[in-house]
Design a protein around this motif. Sequence first.
Motif, PDB file in Angstrom:
ATOM      1  N   VAL A 191       0.845  -1.194   0.000  1.00 24.34           N
ATOM      2  CA  VAL A 191       0.000   0.000   0.000  1.00 24.34           C
ATOM      3  C   VAL A 191       0.885   1.250   0.000  1.00 24.34           C
ATOM      4  N   GLY A 192       0.670   2.146  -0.911  1.00 26.10           N
ATOM      5  CA  GLY A 192       1.378   3.430  -0.907  1.00 26.10           C
ATOM      6  C   GLY A 192       0.506   4.456  -0.210  1.00 26.10           C
ATOM      7  N   ASP A 194      16.896   2.801  -6.784  1.00 28.36           N
ATOM      8  CA  ASP A 194      16.316   1.670  -7.535  1.00 28.36           C
ATOM      9  C   ASP A 194      16.719   0.342  -6.898  1.00 28.36           C
ATOM     10  N   LEU A 195      17.966   0.267  -6.451  1.00 29.47           N
ATOM     11  CA  LEU A 195      18.437  -0.970  -5.802  1.00 29.47           C
ATOM     12  C   LEU A 195      17.583  -1.284  -4.588  1.00 29.47           C
ATOM     13  N   ILE A 196      17.366  -0.244  -3.748  1.00 34.01           N
ATOM     14  CA  ILE A 196      16.600  -0.465  -2.519  1.00 34.01           C
ATOM     15  C   ILE A 196      15.201  -0.945  -2.863  1.00 34.01           C
ATOM     16  N   ARG A 227       8.196  10.290  -3.851  1.00 35.72           N
ATOM     17  CA  ARG A 227       8.366  10.129  -5.310  1.00 35.72           C
ATOM     18  C   ARG A 227       7.310   9.134  -5.760  1.00 35.72           C
ATOM     19  N   LEU A 228       6.371   9.637  -6.540  1.00 31.95           N
ATOM     20  CA  LEU A 228       5.238   8.763  -6.877  1.00 31.95           C
ATOM     21  C   LEU A 228       5.661   7.575  -7.729  1.00 31.95           C
ATOM     22  N   ASN A 229       6.763   7.732  -8.531  1.00 39.02           N
ATOM     23  CA  ASN A 229       7.109   6.621  -9.434  1.00 39.02           C
ATOM     24  C   ASN A 229       7.437   5.346  -8.659  1.00 39.02           C
ATOM     25  N   THR A 230       7.766   5.482  -7.348  1.00 40.37           N
ATOM     26  CA  THR A 230       8.098   4.266  -6.589  1.00 40.37           C
ATOM     27  C   THR A 230       6.865   3.448  -6.258  1.00 40.37           C
ATOM     28  N   ILE A 231       5.667   4.075  -6.269  1.00 36.17           N
ATOM     29  CA  ILE A 231       4.493   3.292  -5.828  1.00 36.17           C
ATOM     30  C   ILE A 231       3.505   3.044  -6.959  1.00 36.17           C
ATOM     31  N   GLY A 244       4.769  14.531 -13.608  1.00 30.96           N
ATOM     32  CA  GLY A 244       5.108  14.190 -14.986  1.00 30.96           C
ATOM     33  C   GLY A 244       4.969  12.710 -15.272  1.00 30.96           C
ATOM     34  N   LEU A 245       4.150  11.987 -14.463  1.00 29.71           N
ATOM     35  CA  LEU A 245       3.997  10.553 -14.703  1.00 29.71           C
ATOM     36  C   LEU A 245       2.837  10.274 -15.655  1.00 29.71           C
TER      37      LEU A 245
END
Length: 1542
Positions: free
Chosen positions: A1333-1334, A1476-1478, A1497-1501, A1539-1540
């Motif tokens: 869940v984000g 990105d590794l994490i 950072r929304l791109n992570t979720i 910008g996603l």
Amino acid sequence: MERLCGPELPFWVANQTLHTDQPDLPVCFQLSVLSWVPCIYLWAVSPIYIFYLKKNNKGYIMMSIMNRFKTVFGLLLWVVCWTDLFYTFHETQQGTSQPPIFFITPLVLGMTMLLATFLIQFERLRGVQSSGILFIFWFLSVLCAIVPFRSKILLASSQVEVTDTLRFTTFYFYFGLVVLELILCCFNEKPPLFSNVVTDPNVCPESTAGFLSTITFWWFTSLAVKGFKMPLEAKDLWSLNQRDSSKAMVPKLLKEWEKEQAKSKSKQNLSNDVVYSKPPPSANNHIGGENGTSPEEVEVLLSNQKSVPRGPSFLRSLVRAFGPYFLIGSAYKLLQDVITFVNPQLLRMLISFIKQKGVPDWWGYSLAFLMFFTAFLQTLILHQHFQYCFITGMHVRTALIGAIYRKSLVITNAAKRSSTVGEVVNLMSVDAQRFMDLTTFLNMLWSAPLQIMLALYFLWQNLGPSVLAGVAVMILLIPFNAVIAMKSRAYQVEQMQHKDSRIKLMNEILNGIKVLKLYAWENSFKEKVLAIRQKELNVLKKAAYLGALSTMAWTSAPFLVALTTFAVYVTVDKNNILDAEKAFVSLSLFNILRFPLNMLPQVISSLVQTSVSLKRIQNFLSHDELDPNSVDRKNTASDFSVSVVNGKFTWAKEDSPVLRDINVLVPQGSLLAVVGHVGCGKSSLISALLGEMEKLEGDVSIRGSVAYVPQQAWIQNATLRDNILFGKAYNEQKYGCVLEACALTPDLEVLPGGDMTEIGEKGINLSGGQRQRVSLARALYSDSDVYLLDDPLSAVDAHVSKHIFDNLIGPEGALKGKTRILVTHGISYLPQVDNIVVMVDGRVSEMGSYQELLKQNGAFAEFLRNYALEDIIEDEAPEMINDEDLFPEDTLSNHIDMVDTEPGINEAKRKFIRQISIISADGETPKSRSVRRHACSRRKHPEPQEKKQPQEMEKLIQAETTETGRVKLKVYLEYAKAVGLLLTVLICILYGCQSAAAIGANIWLSEWTNDALRNHTEDNVNMRVGVYAALGITQGVLLLVNSLLSQTYSMILAAKLMHLKLLQGVLRAPQAFFESNPVGRLLNRFSKDMDAIDCQIPHQIDIWMRTFWYTLNVLLICSALTPMFLIVIAPLTVFYCWVQRFYVATSRQLKRLESVSRSPIYSHFSETITGSSVIRAFGRHSAFICMSDMKVDENQKSYYPGIVSNRWLGVRIEFIGNCIVLFAALFAVTGKNDLSPGLVGLSVSYALQVTMSLNWMVRMTSDLENNIVAVERVKEYSETKTEAPWEIEEKKPNPDWPTQGNVDFHNYSVRYREGLDLVLKNLTLSVKGGEKVGIVGRTGAGKSSMTLCLFRLLEAAEGEISIDDIKISEIGLHDLRSKLTIIPQEPVLFSGTLRMNLDPFEKYSDDEVWKVLEHSHLHKFVSNQPAKLEMECSEGGENLSVGQRQLVCLARALLRKTRILVLDEATAAVDLETDDLIQSTIRTQFEDSTVFTIAHRLNTIMDYTRVLVLDKGQIAEFDTPSNLISQRGIFYGMAKDAGLVS
């Protein structure tokens, strides 16, 4: 005498004086000795006194009525005396010839009265308000006149009529007038005209106090009363006496020091001249004629060759400046030492009086009053001596601080390198303090040997050579005590080390308490603290053992000495009989010996320390100073406002030059830029212009005043406005323009108090860029002629720097028309400057305008090419973030301030730099847009909080509660409970027993001495000695047992218990407690208050108990001998308690005020040293010296009454002791027939000692009251409200819970603290096991609060959370927290090994740990470390980068591997690759766990199962990411901004 008085008037008749019940002195004695004593006194002191008055003029006092009376009475006295004289002449003419004494005495008396009248007027003209000299004179006159007064009445009553009527009448006139003079002398004159007494609103009453008030310190009483009624405040303190102020003291010392320096210089020059001008004398000192050296010259030569190396002696200047005043104190000490030995002699007379039968009673009474009088005189003299010594100490400290401060403003940079700021502050605090402490006891250096010699002389007279046995014991005890002292010091150092490491650990625990709670690691750290504490207690225990031995040695010393002496005395010779006289006089002499023997080693060690300090201070004051004439400021001839011709400069004379061949001419009003690579000498050039460097050759001149902006801004600890005004007057319009030009207006809106915000030390609460702009504003406001700006634009953001250049420095700025020299790296501004100087390796390589230099294509063009790339980046930054409102001024300043103290600002800067580097690398739109959005949102994140902070602050941090007034009884009880009530009672009883043994020994001694009366001494000498020894040894043993029991066992137990309770209380406190109590306050409890409980309280209780029992003994013995004594005890006790209460209340507050006013001196000083170049450039040194002096005076203002309060107390308490002596002696005389001489000796010798113990008792009571408060403060925090229990046995969940990882929120609401609004309102949601869940939302939407609720750092206001159907509110906190894992936002590491940071409970094997490190990408880094897993992390993990710390936190989470993981956007501090590794690690390793991620950072979720959008504490949206985007709600807007989505 017969010639003077004639045959009829004998000088001395024994039967008429001593051996009668009605004693009277012969007429001849009355006329000669009694009349001449006052006269001799006055004529002896008046020459010195008149000389003193000539030197010290305090002003002129108007003639008052009282003064007229005094003068008239004085003249009348003269008339009366000379009437006698003329009457004698008249009688001679009548034929009755009188003996010569009748001519001489009236003549002498008359002359003396004229002298006294002259002194009355001379004192008035010199401004003396109350005269001690005349007071003593009138007092002596009255004293001497009492005898004739009585005998004349006796004579008159025995005769029918008075024979010599005229002399009879004149005498009574004389007596009346002298008494009137004495009475008038007790009152004060008005203060002199125009003295500061009249103008000062809160003048110290000492300056107007009379003689009596001065010697008894009566003038202090008003403050004692005020302090008793209510706690004193700074405004209640008197202003400092003129003689004690820095204004008077510092110049006095500096004058002497300059004389010394000049003398040593001239000597050196002289010796150099001589040595160079003549060949050195040959080896055999033969003077060859061919040299023509005259003998005098050779003598000069020889003497000087020895003395060349001797520099100026600082000791000499100190002695010259403060010696004379100190010598007055020494004179008092000498007097006191002599008087000390009078009382044992009087005691001998008293005992022999008791022995004799049929002697007149008045002998005994006069002896009793003489004892009282000498004791009282000794008290007054001793305290005068202390007063002089303490004041000298105070003067020395004031002068030293002033001298060091003044010196620090002018020393060269080379000298500055040799002593760091800390060292110099130490000179001021520690070394100056040492001088102050030494002066108080310096007189003991000669006084102790003197006292020892006198005591031995009298003892030898008393007991003969047997004394040597006793002295031998004393001397043997000295090395024993010295060894103990050295060992104790070593233990003290060791204990301090343990204490430091404990406090360091506590500091980390308190700073990282949130992490400890989240990981449920409190127990592990508690064990660590307790382990250190145990070591500390072990050392304390050892020290206490030593202390017990030393106490025993000192307390038993007088007894052992007496025992050996008496035993040797009676066994050496059968005829030696120990009677009361010998025994008790010797005892009182031995008691006198204790003090000097005890003090001498202390004074010597203190002297050694001070000599080290002296050397350090002398070295510092002998450093080279900057040459004020190296820069010519008066230059009026040339047209250039700044010119350097053929300059060659260096930082220190012995170094190679830094700048060579410098030729720079700057026309009036132009703007010159200085550019060059790092380290090419740009800043050095500015320093050279300021005169901060050593000028080796060439000329520098500057026309007009200078303003300087250093590269690293220097900010004072004052308000923002004061920092900008810098001593100039406030002008609103000008001030507004300055703020505008320096772009400070927006910052003022953010700061809590606007421009009146207090800026912390070194500008701690401003960002780097704000500091730099304040520094610029200061320069602009100063309105100088020449501006030297050392790279002021590097610390601010690009757009701000543009604003400053345009509005301030540039051709159109506020400074146009002024001469400006700007060091810069910003190439974009170079086209707009008038001239450019290019520096290369300390030389000027080229100079000219921008266009000219470009054409030359030399170093400058190359420089441009190098820097162009950087500048393009810099230029892009502002365009990327145009909307300035999103990006308030320079939170993100450039790299120069990377070393900053505030982590928040640092992080932001680092991110900013990283983002810029990303942008410049690839300019595709989406990415750069997302970064830009991120930068703004990150920045927006702290903003609102900052705005709200001030109002919040007031409520958040509660004021520390200080207890004023009396300490409550329950606090003592609390301590007794910690020790153990039974033990406490036992200890008190033991003290009593020890005391009883001491009494027993002395009563036995008195019995023994009475054997001498009964004449059967020889029979039982052995028994007497044996029992005496047994009783004494019992006393010593009891004392030792007691010390061990109380200090080494029970009190250490109490300290251990209290620390344990405090530690538990603090670790169990809820999170809210740490938010409202600053770390410093908590640490203070663990350091200062625990220290009081560890060391001070046990020591003070010990001394207090001993003195208390001692005093009680004295009173008991005296009352047992003469029950009448009980009547006296009551009023004395009342008076004692009364004085003590006044003293304790006042002195406690004075101590507090003194310690509060001390630290500003040192902080202001360290601030000055760091900013000395700025202070000099602006020409503000005198103002800063003034400020420092004011701070020192402010401190002395509370220190001085503190000293006087001790004197005030001493005089009063010792008066009580003297009364006890008086009554003990008086009652002994009245009960003479029933008492044996032994008992009288016992009671009076005891009484003579009581003064000391009374004094100690009050001091200890006061110190104990100050320190026992620590118990209260520690107790307060050990009883804080705790959070829920860590483990609840009956509700313990299964070890493998939670198996699924389902989380349900049911109608859940929460608030941060009572009385605040809800942060989350009625959340209801359920998450299945394994879902990801984000959580997103604006700042303040409650994202972090939601995660804190899972860990129960916040307890529910209503509703509940359950995990796998177990309500989390019902289980223990550790059971809950150990089953969840969080990776928090700020990575917190503790000092210790890396292994400990990952696994403090050592649950996992090394292999598991290595595996985890591999997953968290730390494997390579750790395996490269020599210590591998045992690698030490420093405090806060400083030796790892922020990114690495974040990875360590990830490793922790992987190691625990629980079903539920909470991620608080842990990746803000890592570069994108690591990020990105994490993320991929979390996806793989926590595949089947439930994961909550707070995302920035929304791109992570975007690939999570569901996203929860929070808004103002409520659920706004909750669905899969794709559904949410299609709904076009809040989430869609956020994604679009990032910008996603297009």
